[in-house]
Design a protein around this motif. Structure first.
Motif, PDB file in Angstrom:
ATOM      1  N   VAL A 115      -8.551   6.366  -2.052  1.00  0.00           N
ATOM      2  CA  VAL A 115      -8.055   5.418  -1.049  1.00  0.00           C
ATOM      3  C   VAL A 115      -7.126   4.373  -1.688  1.00  0.00           C
ATOM      4  O   VAL A 115      -6.248   3.814  -1.034  1.00  0.00           O
ATOM      5  CB  VAL A 115      -9.261   4.742  -0.333  1.00  0.00           C
ATOM      6  N   LYS A 116      -7.293   4.141  -2.998  1.00  0.00           N
ATOM      7  CA  LYS A 116      -6.478   3.143  -3.699  1.00  0.00           C
ATOM      8  C   LYS A 116      -5.001   3.510  -3.732  1.00  0.00           C
ATOM      9  O   LYS A 116      -4.157   2.673  -4.043  1.00  0.00           O
ATOM     10  CB  LYS A 116      -6.970   2.925  -5.130  1.00  0.00           C
ATOM     11  N   ASN A 168     -10.827   3.367  -9.984  1.00  0.00           N
ATOM     12  CA  ASN A 168      -9.809   3.969  -9.120  1.00  0.00           C
ATOM     13  C   ASN A 168      -8.610   3.065  -8.846  1.00  0.00           C
ATOM     14  O   ASN A 168      -7.480   3.540  -8.753  1.00  0.00           O
ATOM     15  CB  ASN A 168     -10.428   4.422  -7.800  1.00  0.00           C
ATOM     16  N   PRO A 275     -16.960   3.490   2.922  1.00  0.00           N
ATOM     17  CA  PRO A 275     -17.652   2.935   1.748  1.00  0.00           C
ATOM     18  C   PRO A 275     -16.988   1.625   1.322  1.00  0.00           C
ATOM     19  O   PRO A 275     -15.756   1.513   1.347  1.00  0.00           O
ATOM     20  CB  PRO A 275     -17.448   4.002   0.666  1.00  0.00           C
ATOM     21  N   VAL A 278     -15.442  -4.166  -3.160  1.00  0.00           N
ATOM     22  CA  VAL A 278     -15.106  -5.588  -3.023  1.00  0.00           C
ATOM     23  C   VAL A 278     -14.658  -5.901  -1.588  1.00  0.00           C
ATOM     24  O   VAL A 278     -14.691  -7.036  -1.146  1.00  0.00           O
ATOM     25  CB  VAL A 278     -14.043  -5.985  -4.073  1.00  0.00           C
TER      26      VAL A 278
END
Ligand SMILES: *Cc1c(COP(=O)(O)O)cnc(C)c1O
Length: 444
Positions: A115-116, A168, A275, A278
């Motif tokens: 996702v990063k 990631n 999920p 941070v």
């Protein structure tokens, strides 16, 4: 422990969190979308801006990362229907998952395999545009593939990008920054996997390793970067740029849902499970989803029972003023992408009026979900990403979320509902690591 007021520690939900129990939590601060939006100070125009920027960069992305050719330089993932996995979950919870179950495969995003690739790469590109425009190397009307020229790379090589990461984000920022030509320093927490460090080094990235956790890596990275005027720090704990990069996901999802004939409206509720570490990735995605579908989309985050920082911050209202160690948790989890002890204060505040709730999950389940998805759908995603399966499984099983559904008149609509499990990472995991994951069986 000790600095947090008694009144917080005695809240029933905090007691359950502190006991590392699996919980479902419904956000009491959730308000109708129109009202939430009026409070936020950010809006659809911020997402438009990010979306347009990514379009401008598409020719550059295409040139640096030919694997994005099918989508013309746009980094996007598939949305897949996963009926066999639904059957598996229903076997576990006696048929409680109704409607359709889908997987958003950010696990397979080009360039960074997680996702990063959305937020991380977006922030590097935004910074790149600012530098190039102010140096007179670029205008917004140009073909951005010119940024891949030797002269431009030479220009960017005087600048440094730094970031703190559990893995990631470092991969995404590191690979993207190296492609532009920057010097890159990634500050890696102890949870970060060796293969991620090795992969970064192979791209010429400097990796600084810490024996401590993620917050420490971020703190040091920020300090080192601030001391160098030509260095830019990607601040995962507070970055609006990362957030907006993630938020673009929903715009693209809309088209994919239309293609599959999936509606999200008053008659067809949409549930999305993401999920959370941070908070930046799930927060940005949640904001984008709400901006499109308002009250018809119900967003739930999922965190490990040992690192439930966002739900702790939101349930107490303390946000980044509390960390999981304050309630006696370790912060240690097999879900390395979610091993974060203190939530983003920025994201927590934005989520206050719009997040539906949260679930927490024990580590042992992650490997069970991972094996089940591989067996039933032949799709591999990393353990962190599997946390999201806890959502559809527990939605009807938990008292808190059942009540949420009842109060909103959603019980009778579940047959027409869609559940999207957001798979946040996995495709870059090396074969031997994958095999090790497949063979990991933890005790409940
Ligand atoms: C980073 C990450 C997340 C969560 O993103 P945050 O911005 O830290 O909340 C979820 N899954 C995976 C695999 C990740 O790498």
């Amino acid at each position: 422990m000790g600095q947090i007021g008694r009144e917080y520690l005695e809240m029933p939900v905090v007691k359950k969190i502190a006991a590392a129990r699996e919980i479902a939590w419904v956000n009491p601060g959730l308000v109708p979308w129109e009202e939430a939006l009026s409070r936020l100070g950010i809006g659809g125009e911020d997402i438009d801006d990010a979306q347009e920027r990514l379009k401008r960069f598409a020719p550059f992305i295409l040139k640096c990362f030919p694997e994005t050719k099918d989508r013309g330089g746009i980094i996007e993932s598939d949305l897949a229907v996963i009926p066999s996995m639904k059957e598996y979950l229903n076997h576990l919870c006696k048929g409680a998952v109704s409607g359709s179950l889908l997987l958003k495969k950010d696990s397979h995003l080009a360039v960074a395999g997680s996702v990063k690739a959305r937020g991380g790469i977006y922030e590097v590109l935004k910074h790149t545009e600012e530098l190039a425009v102010s140096a007179g190397l670029l205008t917004q009307q140009d073909d951005y593939s010119k940024l891949a020229s030797d002269a431009c790379r030479e220009f960017f090589s005087q600048y440094t990008i730094q970031v703190g990461s559990t893995g990631n984000l470092g991969l995404s920022i590191g690979i993207a920054s190296a492609a532009v030509g920057y010097r890159v320093v990634v500050h890696m927490s102890a949870d970060a996997k060796q293969w991620k460090k090795d992969m970064l080094k192979s791209h010429g990235v400097t990796v600084v390793e810490y024996a401590s956790d993620y917050s420490e890596a971020v703190k040091n990275g920020r300090r080192e970067s601030d001391a160098d005027p030509k260095s830019y720090f990607v601040d995962d704990e507070n970055s609006r740029n990362l957030f907006m990069g993630y938020a673009v996901a929903a715009r693209r999802l809309r088209g994919q849902m239309e293609e599959l004939g999936i509606a999200a409206d008053a008659r067809h509720p949409l549930f999305v499970y993401i999920p959370c570490g941070v908070g930046g990735a799930p927060g940005g995605i949640a904001f984008g989803l709400k901006e499109l579908w308002g009250d018809h989309v119900h967003v739930f985050f999922v965190e490990p029972t040992q690192a439930p920082c966002m739900v702790l911050g939101m349930a107490t209202g303390l946000h980044s003023g509390i960390c999981v160690q304050d309630v006696g948790l370790t912060g240690q989890t097999h879900a390395d992408g979610l091993a974060v002890g203190r939530p983003s204060g920025f994201v927590g505040k934005v989520m206050e009026p719009l997040l539906s709730g949260e679930f927490t999950v024990d580590d042992w389940r992650l490997y069970e979900y991972m094996r089940a998805l591989l067996r039933t759908e032949d799709i591999f995603i990393e353990p962190s990403a599997c946390a999201a399966f806890e959502g559809p499984l527990k939605l009807l099983q938990s008292e808190e979320t059942r009540k949420y559904l009842e109060e909103r008149g959603l019980m009778g609509r579940l047959g027409e509902a869609s559940h999207i499990v957001w798979a946040t990472g996995g495709s870059l995991v090396p074969e031997d690591e994958r095999k090790a994951y497949e063979n990991t069986i933890l005790k409940p």
